[in-house]
Write a protein that holds these residues in place. Structure first.
Motif, PDB file in Angstrom:
ATOM      1  N   TYR A  76       0.830  -7.930 -13.399  1.00  0.00           N
ATOM      2  CA  TYR A  76       1.215  -7.667 -12.381  1.00  0.00           C
ATOM      3  C   TYR A  76       2.604  -6.655 -12.486  1.00  0.00           C
ATOM      4  N   ILE A  77       2.347  -5.713 -11.825  1.00  0.00           N
ATOM      5  CA  ILE A  77       3.689  -5.360 -11.850  1.00  0.00           C
ATOM      6  C   ILE A  77       5.043  -6.001 -10.274  1.00  0.00           C
ATOM      7  N   SER A  78       6.060  -6.155 -10.987  1.00  0.00           N
ATOM      8  CA  SER A  78       7.299  -6.596 -10.262  1.00  0.00           C
ATOM      9  C   SER A  78       7.008  -6.560  -8.803  1.00  0.00           C
ATOM     10  N   GLU A  79       7.017  -6.933  -8.056  1.00  0.00           N
ATOM     11  CA  GLU A  79       7.088  -7.417  -6.875  1.00  0.00           C
ATOM     12  C   GLU A  79       7.811  -6.035  -5.804  1.00  0.00           C
ATOM     13  N   GLY A  80       7.320  -4.886  -4.966  1.00  0.00           N
ATOM     14  CA  GLY A  80       8.316  -4.132  -4.959  1.00  0.00           C
ATOM     15  C   GLY A  80       9.293  -2.941  -5.852  1.00  0.00           C
ATOM     16  N   THR A  81       8.584  -2.903  -6.801  1.00  0.00           N
ATOM     17  CA  THR A  81       9.395  -2.437  -7.947  1.00  0.00           C
ATOM     18  C   THR A  81       8.862  -1.313  -7.887  1.00  0.00           C
ATOM     19  N   HIS A  82       7.535  -0.823  -7.873  1.00  0.00           N
ATOM     20  CA  HIS A  82       6.553   0.454  -7.882  1.00  0.00           C
ATOM     21  C   HIS A  82       5.865   0.867  -5.940  1.00  0.00           C
ATOM     22  N   SER A  83       5.842   2.344  -6.501  1.00  0.00           N
ATOM     23  CA  SER A  83       5.014   2.454  -4.396  1.00  0.00           C
ATOM     24  C   SER A  83       3.291   2.860  -4.654  1.00  0.00           C
ATOM     25  N   THR A  84       3.184   1.891  -5.836  1.00  0.00           N
ATOM     26  CA  THR A  84       0.936   1.922  -5.777  1.00  0.00           C
ATOM     27  C   THR A  84       1.183   0.430  -6.482  1.00  0.00           C
ATOM     28  N   GLU A  85       2.023   0.084  -6.479  1.00  0.00           N
ATOM     29  CA  GLU A  85       1.572  -1.313  -7.279  1.00  0.00           C
ATOM     30  C   GLU A  85       0.194  -2.712  -7.052  1.00  0.00           C
ATOM     31  N   GLU A  86       0.144  -1.949  -6.108  1.00  0.00           N
ATOM     32  CA  GLU A  86      -1.581  -3.113  -5.697  1.00  0.00           C
ATOM     33  C   GLU A  86      -2.412  -2.354  -6.366  1.00  0.00           C
ATOM     34  N   ASP A  87      -2.042  -1.113  -6.221  1.00  0.00           N
ATOM     35  CA  ASP A  87      -3.236  -0.267  -6.486  1.00  0.00           C
ATOM     36  C   ASP A  87      -3.588  -0.985  -8.295  1.00  0.00           C
ATOM     37  N   ILE A  88      -2.296  -0.549  -8.594  1.00  0.00           N
ATOM     38  CA  ILE A  88      -2.304  -0.604 -10.004  1.00  0.00           C
ATOM     39  C   ILE A  88      -2.461  -2.168 -10.439  1.00  0.00           C
ATOM     40  N   ASN A  89      -1.815  -2.889  -9.718  1.00  0.00           N
ATOM     41  CA  ASN A  89      -2.676  -4.432  -9.396  1.00  0.00           C
ATOM     42  C   ASN A  89      -4.277  -4.789 -10.260  1.00  0.00           C
TER      43      ASN A  89
END
Length: 119
Positions: A76-89
């Motif tokens: 996962y991308i650390s929460e709140g550190t990327h603008s599209t983290e949900e899609d990337i995860n």
């Protein structure tokens, strides 16, 4: 130790040197006899990093190849550190998408350059 030497796709540094991955971002839980859940939370260098998906793919490939035990892997991308983290995860934890990405010769070459151990 396995992921500390993965190189950034754009820079000459490792993910550890850039603090994209640290020891504290790795969690290992025993989920059965000789079976483990490995959770990695990485932090892209900028909130709009265009290569965050590629970094996640490199982490997954390197760990799949090198872990000496049966495992389930969540990245996962650390929460709140990327603008599209949900899609990337979703992308980096989807087996079909990972397999399709590794069938692309150009993408596979970049991943190999990032995960190959330095001499």
């Amino acid at each position: 130790d396995i992921i500390r030497t993965i190189r950034d796709p754009e820079k000459p540094n490792t993910l550890e040197e850039l603090e994209v991955v640290t020891e504290s971002c790795v969690e290992v839980q025993e989920i059965g006899e000789e079976e483990y859940l490995v959770i990695i939370r990485f932090t892209p260098t900028v909130p709009h990093c265009s290569l965050a998906t590629l970094i996640g793919l490199c982490l997954r490939i390197k760990l799949q190849r090198c872990l000496p035990f049966r495992h389930k892997l969540e990245i996962y991308i650390s929460e709140g550190t990327h603008s599209t983290e949900e899609d990337i995860n979703k992308q980096i934890n989807d087996k079909e998408r990972v397999a399709a990405a590794m069938e692309n010769p150009n993408l596979r070459e970049i991943v190999e350059q990032c995960v190959t151990e330095p001499d």
